[in-house]
Scaffold this motif. Structure first.
Motif, PDB file in Angstrom:
ATOM      1  N   LEU A 176       0.775  -1.236   0.000  1.00 19.80           N
ATOM      2  CA  LEU A 176       0.000   0.000   0.000  1.00 19.80           C
ATOM      3  C   LEU A 176       0.812   1.295   0.000  1.00 19.80           C
ATOM      4  O   LEU A 176       0.279   2.333  -0.379  1.00 19.80           O
ATOM      5  CB  LEU A 176      -0.937   0.022   1.221  1.00 19.80           C
ATOM      6  N   ARG A 177       2.071   1.288   0.456  1.00 24.00           N
ATOM      7  CA  ARG A 177       2.732   2.575   0.658  1.00 24.00           C
ATOM      8  C   ARG A 177       4.172   2.633   0.171  1.00 24.00           C
ATOM      9  O   ARG A 177       4.567   3.597  -0.466  1.00 24.00           O
ATOM     10  CB  ARG A 177       2.716   2.938   2.157  1.00 24.00           C
ATOM     11  N   GLU A 178       4.987   1.660   0.476  1.00 22.03           N
ATOM     12  CA  GLU A 178       6.435   1.807   0.325  1.00 22.03           C
ATOM     13  C   GLU A 178       6.855   1.727  -1.141  1.00 22.03           C
ATOM     14  O   GLU A 178       6.479   0.795  -1.850  1.00 22.03           O
ATOM     15  CB  GLU A 178       7.161   0.732   1.126  1.00 22.03           C
ATOM     16  N   GLN A 179       7.670   2.709  -1.565  1.00 20.33           N
ATOM     17  CA  GLN A 179       8.168   2.710  -2.929  1.00 20.33           C
ATOM     18  C   GLN A 179       9.392   3.611  -3.029  1.00 20.33           C
ATOM     19  O   GLN A 179       9.523   4.591  -2.300  1.00 20.33           O
ATOM     20  CB  GLN A 179       7.087   3.178  -3.909  1.00 20.33           C
ATOM     21  N   PHE A 180      10.283   3.260  -3.955  1.00 20.33           N
ATOM     22  CA  PHE A 180      11.412   4.110  -4.293  1.00 20.33           C
ATOM     23  C   PHE A 180      10.986   5.014  -5.446  1.00 20.33           C
ATOM     24  O   PHE A 180      10.478   4.540  -6.466  1.00 20.33           O
ATOM     25  CB  PHE A 180      12.631   3.285  -4.719  1.00 20.33           C
ATOM     26  N   VAL A 181      11.197   6.317  -5.304  1.00 22.52           N
ATOM     27  CA  VAL A 181      10.769   7.280  -6.311  1.00 22.52           C
ATOM     28  C   VAL A 181      11.969   8.112  -6.744  1.00 22.52           C
ATOM     29  O   VAL A 181      12.737   8.594  -5.905  1.00 22.52           O
ATOM     30  CB  VAL A 181       9.661   8.203  -5.771  1.00 22.52           C
ATOM     31  N   TYR A 182      12.112   8.274  -8.056  1.00 22.21           N
ATOM     32  CA  TYR A 182      13.174   9.095  -8.639  1.00 22.21           C
ATOM     33  C   TYR A 182      12.538  10.125  -9.562  1.00 22.21           C
ATOM     34  O   TYR A 182      11.494   9.872 -10.168  1.00 22.21           O
ATOM     35  CB  TYR A 182      14.153   8.230  -9.431  1.00 22.21           C
ATOM     36  N   ASP A 183      13.176  11.278  -9.688  1.00 24.72           N
ATOM     37  CA  ASP A 183      12.657  12.265 -10.627  1.00 24.72           C
ATOM     38  C   ASP A 183      13.254  12.029 -12.003  1.00 24.72           C
ATOM     39  O   ASP A 183      14.001  11.064 -12.229  1.00 24.72           O
ATOM     40  CB  ASP A 183      12.908  13.692 -10.128  1.00 24.72           C
ATOM     41  N   SER A 190      12.648   9.681  -2.354  1.00 23.83           N
ATOM     42  CA  SER A 190      12.035   9.065  -1.175  1.00 23.83           C
ATOM     43  C   SER A 190      13.108   8.578  -0.207  1.00 23.83           C
ATOM     44  O   SER A 190      13.073   7.447   0.252  1.00 23.83           O
ATOM     45  CB  SER A 190      11.104   7.920  -1.581  1.00 23.83           C
ATOM     46  N   GLY A 191      14.035   9.452   0.098  1.00 28.31           N
ATOM     47  CA  GLY A 191      15.174   9.083   0.919  1.00 28.31           C
ATOM     48  C   GLY A 191      15.007   9.319   2.400  1.00 28.31           C
ATOM     49  O   GLY A 191      15.950   9.113   3.163  1.00 28.31           O
ATOM     50  N   THR A 192      13.839   9.769   2.842  1.00 22.15           N
ATOM     51  CA  THR A 192      13.593   9.929   4.268  1.00 22.15           C
ATOM     52  C   THR A 192      12.312   9.190   4.625  1.00 22.15           C
ATOM     53  O   THR A 192      11.490   8.871   3.753  1.00 22.15           O
ATOM     54  CB  THR A 192      13.432  11.410   4.659  1.00 22.15           C
ATOM     55  N   PHE A 193      12.121   8.951   5.917  1.00 21.33           N
ATOM     56  CA  PHE A 193      10.918   8.250   6.341  1.00 21.33           C
ATOM     57  C   PHE A 193       9.697   9.155   6.331  1.00 21.33           C
ATOM     58  O   PHE A 193       8.601   8.705   6.676  1.00 21.33           O
ATOM     59  CB  PHE A 193      11.125   7.642   7.725  1.00 21.33           C
ATOM     60  N   ALA A 194       9.854  10.419   5.962  1.00 18.63           N
ATOM     61  CA  ALA A 194       8.698  11.262   5.696  1.00 18.63           C
ATOM     62  C   ALA A 194       8.174  11.032   4.289  1.00 18.63           C
ATOM     63  O   ALA A 194       7.033  11.379   3.982  1.00 18.63           O
ATOM     64  CB  ALA A 194       9.061  12.735   5.882  1.00 18.63           C
ATOM     65  N   ASP A 195       9.009  10.439   3.430  1.00 18.48           N
ATOM     66  CA  ASP A 195       8.630  10.211   2.036  1.00 18.48           C
ATOM     67  C   ASP A 195       8.568   8.729   1.687  1.00 18.48           C
ATOM     68  O   ASP A 195       7.754   8.319   0.871  1.00 18.48           O
ATOM     69  CB  ASP A 195       9.629  10.913   1.113  1.00 18.48           C
ATOM     70  N   TYR A 196       9.442   7.932   2.277  1.00 20.86           N
ATOM     71  CA  TYR A 196       9.328   6.479   2.150  1.00 20.86           C
ATOM     72  C   TYR A 196       8.427   6.027   3.297  1.00 20.86           C
ATOM     73  O   TYR A 196       8.841   5.982   4.459  1.00 20.86           O
ATOM     74  CB  TYR A 196      10.702   5.824   2.241  1.00 20.86           C
ATOM     75  N   LEU A 197       7.186   5.731   2.971  1.00 22.21           N
ATOM     76  CA  LEU A 197       6.144   5.632   3.992  1.00 22.21           C
ATOM     77  C   LEU A 197       6.014   4.216   4.537  1.00 22.21           C
ATOM     78  O   LEU A 197       5.237   3.399   4.045  1.00 22.21           O
ATOM     79  CB  LEU A 197       4.806   6.097   3.404  1.00 22.21           C
ATOM     80  N   CYS A 198       6.787   3.934   5.580  1.00 23.73           N
ATOM     81  CA  CYS A 198       6.599   2.671   6.296  1.00 23.73           C
ATOM     82  C   CYS A 198       5.278   2.734   7.057  1.00 23.73           C
ATOM     83  O   CYS A 198       4.955   3.756   7.659  1.00 23.73           O
ATOM     84  CB  CYS A 198       7.736   2.441   7.276  1.00 23.73           C
TER      85      CYS A 198
END
Length: 731
Positions: A176-183, A190-198
């Motif tokens: 439902l949430r966790e993903q690696f995102v690149y521009d 998504s290098g912080t836990f504010a953006d990589y949503l555990c």
């Protein structure tokens, strides 16, 4: 128990890797333990004068089954092997150390086709679940989850359940949430836990765990192993449940709300024909443009500027003369980094900077970018060097602002035909007029980081004052101005200081001022003092009757831990566009009370909240209170928001106050500040059209948590639901 592949033989089917403990290593441990038991039984039998076959172990004692009176402490028997070799049976070596070896014959070498059985045993898992999918937001809620495991003989049921819980939480995140995102440039977003949503405990329900024990005939313990089976089964089970609920078949994990809503809802309503997209007015604060700007400089110039920075300036600047004298070096794109759960650069547009008076807080768009220069030589000697500096873009004619140092701003001037930093023949330009009229932006390089020997701890050095009165706090602000920050709850400020997004020289603590710690009804408003916490307001007994919108919104503010420290006025002063309290203040038409040496002034919320984390508070002013109008007669209220996890910043939040005909709707998380729209006469049949027009006016922006279209859809759908709920409250 230990295997070193540099010393011991190894194959793909060997040893205690890949969750093989219970089916392999535990067997070897059992064999070694049996050897130790037999040795201790022989020692006890020799001391007690009985046969080893009748020795038993229980309750810390070693005793004879035939004559329980003959017993020894277990510690005495074990110690005999080390401390009294003379009492050992003849021929027995001292010490208690044994090795267990077990190699099952079923694990054969690879066959002629290079095939191999990689595991002696295989566990089985069966999952089923029920989910609820919100078609308006795309959010998935797990109503019930059941998982059954056949892991053979359970050696420790408590540990087995712990494995299931961990694997299940992991699987929920993957689904439902966790993903690696690149521009598009390949930068990791998504290098912080504010953006990589555990997932947190709020998103992971407690599964019903069932066990079925079918002992394995291949292992002496009968265990098959349980591993982290739900890591593999849970994402598939949730995806199948969502497919069943929505009728969708082509689903790709993770099923984020933005992605799922787009699949469910399809194309969004068209932009109203009579309206056009809003455009920036010349002379406004916004910085507009697309693409990237290359900056050429040298490590030597950066090092020289770092050594020569003024001692009194916390954000020293690199002068234009120094920049122009730098030898050309390969340029690197100047990009703006992200802060927390919000992107600074959205959809290729450069976000607007944060001018002055932002409540003592640094805006998202004002987070410095990074300039990276590489060279084959640096001062420390030959080798590869990497230097980094923060870059800020300023209007050359800007004279005010908490973070635009006048000395450096004035230093940063260039002629009409010469950019501040020559870079690929281009310069950054801005719509609107500047002092010279050419639209060239000043580029300021500040606060060097990453230079050799410049390793600092967090946060930057600062002074601390605990104010004993409001007047004392105001006096410190008057003296220090831009260098001072107010500390009340610190839930936002301290985190930003740790990231060095703000580097105040002085913290003025007002949390202990009784004169500001109050919630009171004053005529037609509820007034909240600057040091009153959100928890205090939430527990105020008259809140639901006097300000029902706040009563509905406060449970969505962070977590109960942060509400117990965070203050209401601090959230208003911080002015995050996704925060609930600034949205409620704007929707209700509340006011902010500011105090300085010159006295007090009261500013309406519409004038106080200017832009992205930007307020009308002057550097010498203290927010002493905020005032929320009390509930009006025959008026209903509603608050709704969409967050990816409980306590996160809202992707979109809506607050409504409505009568039979009129509606006042506030939206947060979409524009750069809470935006309010009034309809004096909005019949039920015109709600969808009005919301569609409002959504297109807000435009929205793309980031890793939601697209602009998704945010507009949330305005339409959450807004409609909130209006219906508010009008239902009238009855």
């Amino acid at each position: 128990m230990e295997r070193d592949t540099q010393r011991d033989p190894w194959s793909i089917a060997t040893g205690n890797y890949s969750s093989r403990f219970s089916s392999s290593t535990a067997v070897a441990a059992k064999l070694a333990a049996q050897k130790i038991r037999d040795k201790l039984a022989r020692i006890a039998a020799h001391v007690l004068g009985v046969s080893a076959a009748e020795i038993g172990f229980a309750e810390g004692k070693v005793f004879s089954y035939q004559d329980p009176a003959k017993s020894l402490r277990f510690s005495r028997v074990a110690g005999t092997a080390h401390w009294s070799p003379g009492e050992l049976p003849p021929g027995m070596e001292p010490g208690v150390s044994e090795t267990g070896v077990w190699s099952p014959p079923e694990l054969e070498p690879p066959n002629d086709a290079d095939q191999i059985n990689t595991s002696l045993t295989y566990g089985f898992v069966f999952d089923y679940c029920g989910v609820e999918v919100d078609r308006d937001t795309g959010d998935v809620r797990i109503d019930r989850y059941v998982t059954m495991h056949d892991s053979g003989k359970l050696l420790n049921p408590l540990l087995a359940n712990g494995q299931v819980y961990g694997g299940f939480a992991w699987g929920v995140g993957a689904a439902l949430r966790e993903q690696f995102v690149y521009d598009e440039d390949g930068s990791f977003l998504s290098g912080t836990f504010a953006d990589y949503l555990c997932p947190t405990a709020c998103e992971v329900p407690e599964p019903l765990i069932l066990h079925m024990e079918t002992p394995s005939p291949l292992t002496p313990l009968g265990a098959k192993g349980i591993g982290e089976g739900n890591v593999m089964s849970t994402p598939v089970c949730i995806a199948n449940a969502v497919a069943d609920a929505t009728g969708l078949r082509d689903l790709r994990l993770p099923l984020t709300p933005s992605k799922l809503a787009a699949l469910i809802q399809g194309p969004e309503p068209a932009r109203p024909q009579a309206r056009v997209a809003p455009v920036a007015k010349p002379g406004g604060r916004g910085l507009h443009g697309r693409g990237s700007t290359l900056v050429s400089t040298s490590p030597q110039a950066l090092a020289d500027a770092a050594r020569s920075r003024p001692a009194r300036e916390s954000d020293p600047g690199l002068s234009c003369d120094a920049a122009r004298s730098a030898k050309p070096l390969r340029g690197y794109p100047v990009t703006r980094r992200r802060r927390g759960a919000r992107q600074v650069r959205r959809a290729g547009r450069v976000a607007r900077p944060s001018p002055p008076g932002g409540g003592g807080h640094l805006g998202h768009a004002e987070r410095p970018a990074r300039l990276v220069a590489r060279s084959r030589q640096h001062q420390a000697g030959a080798g590869s060097g990497r230097y980094a500096a923060r870059v800020r873009l300023r209007d050359r004619d800007q004279r005010q602002g908490r973070r635009c140092r006048r000395t450096n701003a004035r230093r940063c001037r260039a002629s009409a035909d010469e950019p501040v930093f020559p870079a690929a023949g281009r310069s950054l330009r801005r719509t609107g007029r500047t002092a010279s009229g050419d639209g060239t932006r000043g580029l300021m390089v500040a606060a060097f980081v990453g230079l050799p020997g410049n390793r600092q701890m967090k946060p930057a050095k600062f002074e601390y004052v605990r104010a004993r009165s409001v007047e004392e706090a105001v006096e410190h602000l008057a003296r220090r101005g831009e260098d001072a920050r107010i500390l009340a709850g610190g839930q936002s400020l301290v985190a930003m200081m740790n990231f060095r997004l703000v580097q105040p020289k002085l913290l003025i603590d007002i949390s202990g001022l009784p004169a500001l710690s109050y919630v009171r009804l004053d005529g037609g408003v509820v007034e909240v003092g600057a040091s009153a916490t959100q928890a205090k307001l939430m527990s105020w007994p008259d809140l639901a009757a006097t300000v029902p919108l706040l009563s509905a919104a406060l449970p969505h503010v962070g977590h109960f831990q942060t509400r117990s420290r965070g203050t209401v006025c601090g959230s208003i002063a911080h002015s995050d566009p996704s925060s609930e309290l600034p949205l409620c203040l704007a929707t209700l038409g509340g006011t902010v009370v500011l105090q300085s040496r010159a006295g007090r002034r009261e500013v309406p919320a519409a004038d106080f909240q200017i832009g992205l984390m930007l307020t009308a508070r002057r550097p010498d002013e203290l927010v002493v209170a905020v005032r929320f109008p009390v509930r009006a007669q025959r008026t209903g209220y509603a608050f709704m928001e969409m967050t990816e996890r409980h306590g996160d910043l809202a992707v979109c939040a809506v607050a409504v106050q409505a009568t039979d005909r009129a509606v006042r709707l506030g939206v947060g998380g979409v524009a750069d500040k809470p935006t309010v729209r009034d309809w004096r006469d909005l019949p039920a049949g015109g709600v969808e059209e009005a919301l569609n027009e409002f959504a297109w006016d807000l435009e929205g922006s793309d980031d890793i948590h939601g697209t602009a279209m998704y945010r507009r859809q949330l305005v339409r759908r959450l807004g409609h639901r909130a209006i219906l709920e508010a009008r239902a409250c009238l009855n």
